[in-house]
Design a protein around this motif. Sequence first.
Motif, PDB file in Angstrom:
ATOM      1  N   UNK A   1      -6.508 -11.410  -0.149  1.00  0.00           N
ATOM      2  CA  UNK A   1      -5.549 -12.259  -0.831  1.00  0.00           C
ATOM      3  C   UNK A   1      -5.854 -13.711  -0.490  1.00  0.00           C
ATOM      4  N   UNK A   2      -5.252 -14.656  -1.208  1.00  0.00           N
ATOM      5  CA  UNK A   2      -5.499 -16.069  -0.902  1.00  0.00           C
ATOM      6  C   UNK A   2      -5.165 -16.458   0.536  1.00  0.00           C
ATOM      7  N   UNK A   3      -4.219 -15.755   1.177  1.00  0.00           N
ATOM      8  CA  UNK A   3      -3.863 -16.086   2.566  1.00  0.00           C
ATOM      9  C   UNK A   3      -4.802 -15.441   3.588  1.00  0.00           C
ATOM     10  N   UNK A   4      -5.815 -14.707   3.123  1.00  0.00           N
ATOM     11  CA  UNK A   4      -6.803 -14.125   4.016  1.00  0.00           C
ATOM     12  C   UNK A   4      -6.584 -12.662   4.353  1.00  0.00           C
ATOM     13  N   UNK A   5      -5.380 -12.142   4.114  1.00  0.00           N
ATOM     14  CA  UNK A   5      -5.120 -10.733   4.402  1.00  0.00           C
ATOM     15  C   UNK A   5      -5.886  -9.838   3.430  1.00  0.00           C
ATOM     16  N   UNK A   6      -6.277  -8.657   3.901  1.00  0.00           N
ATOM     17  CA  UNK A   6      -6.886  -7.671   3.008  1.00  0.00           C
ATOM     18  C   UNK A   6      -5.782  -6.862   2.336  1.00  0.00           C
ATOM     19  N   UNK A   7      -6.139  -6.176   1.261  1.00  0.00           N
ATOM     20  CA  UNK A   7      -5.168  -5.287   0.618  1.00  0.00           C
ATOM     21  C   UNK A   7      -4.722  -4.202   1.589  1.00  0.00           C
ATOM     22  N   UNK A   8      -5.617  -3.762   2.447  1.00  0.00           N
ATOM     23  CA  UNK A   8      -5.287  -2.752   3.448  1.00  0.00           C
ATOM     24  C   UNK A   8      -4.210  -3.259   4.405  1.00  0.00           C
ATOM     25  N   UNK A   9      -4.312  -4.519   4.809  1.00  0.00           N
ATOM     26  CA  UNK A   9      -3.296  -5.101   5.694  1.00  0.00           C
ATOM     27  C   UNK A   9      -1.948  -5.195   4.987  1.00  0.00           C
ATOM     28  N   UNK A  10      -1.958  -5.513   3.705  1.00  0.00           N
ATOM     29  CA  UNK A  10      -0.713  -5.591   2.940  1.00  0.00           C
ATOM     30  C   UNK A  10      -0.110  -4.192   2.794  1.00  0.00           C
ATOM     31  N   UNK A  11      -0.953  -3.212   2.550  1.00  0.00           N
ATOM     32  CA  UNK A  11      -0.483  -1.828   2.435  1.00  0.00           C
ATOM     33  C   UNK A  11       0.118  -1.365   3.763  1.00  0.00           C
ATOM     34  N   UNK A  12      -0.516  -1.734   4.896  1.00  0.00           N
ATOM     35  CA  UNK A  12       0.038  -1.396   6.216  1.00  0.00           C
ATOM     36  C   UNK A  12       1.396  -2.068   6.435  1.00  0.00           C
ATOM     37  N   UNK A  13       1.516  -3.302   5.954  1.00  0.00           N
ATOM     38  CA  UNK A  13       2.791  -4.020   6.071  1.00  0.00           C
ATOM     39  C   UNK A  13       3.891  -3.263   5.333  1.00  0.00           C
ATOM     40  N   UNK A  14       3.569  -2.751   4.148  1.00  0.00           N
ATOM     41  CA  UNK A  14       4.536  -1.977   3.381  1.00  0.00           C
ATOM     42  C   UNK A  14       4.932  -0.710   4.143  1.00  0.00           C
ATOM     43  N   UNK A  15       3.956  -0.030   4.714  1.00  0.00           N
ATOM     44  CA  UNK A  15       4.246   1.189   5.491  1.00  0.00           C
ATOM     45  C   UNK A  15       5.167   0.898   6.657  1.00  0.00           C
ATOM     46  N   UNK A  16       4.938  -0.234   7.345  1.00  0.00           N
ATOM     47  CA  UNK A  16       5.800  -0.607   8.487  1.00  0.00           C
ATOM     48  C   UNK A  16       7.227  -0.854   8.020  1.00  0.00           C
ATOM     49  N   UNK A  17       7.420  -1.509   6.899  1.00  0.00           N
ATOM     50  CA  UNK A  17       8.773  -1.796   6.423  1.00  0.00           C
ATOM     51  C   UNK A  17       9.470  -0.530   5.934  1.00  0.00           C
ATOM     52  N   UNK A  18       8.707   0.426   5.426  1.00  0.00           N
ATOM     53  CA  UNK A  18       9.292   1.682   4.978  1.00  0.00           C
ATOM     54  C   UNK A  18       9.716   2.557   6.145  1.00  0.00           C
ATOM     55  N   UNK A  19       9.062   2.395   7.297  1.00  0.00           N
ATOM     56  CA  UNK A  19       9.372   3.221   8.468  1.00  0.00           C
ATOM     57  C   UNK A  19      10.468   2.627   9.335  1.00  0.00           C
ATOM     58  N   UNK A  20      10.992   1.480   8.954  1.00  0.00           N
ATOM     59  CA  UNK A  20      12.037   0.828   9.767  1.00  0.00           C
ATOM     60  C   UNK A  20      13.370   1.425   9.448  1.00  0.00           C
TER      61      UNK A  20
END
Length: 136
Positions: free
Chosen positions: A117-136
């Motif tokens: 992404x423009x901020x440097x994160x990979x799509x994989x990192x964004x997908x991991x972020x989603x997984x973390x928010x779903x597990x909260x």
Amino acid sequence: MPTLSILFESDIFAHLAKAGSDDTIHVTLALGGGAGAAAPVPVVPRGPLAGIMKAGLLEPGTVLTFHQPRVNRKGRAVVTADGQLIVNGHSSPFPSPSKAAGAVTGNFINGWTLWHLPDGRTLDEVRDELKRTENV
């Protein structure tokens, strides 16, 4: 025979004038106009990117890039509203990050870890972020 009328607003022409020779400009046409026009049908993301798009972590129009300095290769893709990737130099969108990456590299490659992404994160990192928010 019906007549097709296409109206381009001036900001579209201004955008085209600023585009570089390597840029790909995508235009989406929608039925509409006139008194009896139906309301536009919302585009719903589908496919592998749908989850992160529905969560608001990836927006349509986001430009994804990658650079492989060892082989001097770069890639650029734009996220569509329906969750596909339009890769520069290709006329059809790709349904997954890996298929889009493979179109650029010529090899099977994990597009989730390749595209940034423009901020440097990979799509994989964004997908991991989603997984973390779903597990909260």
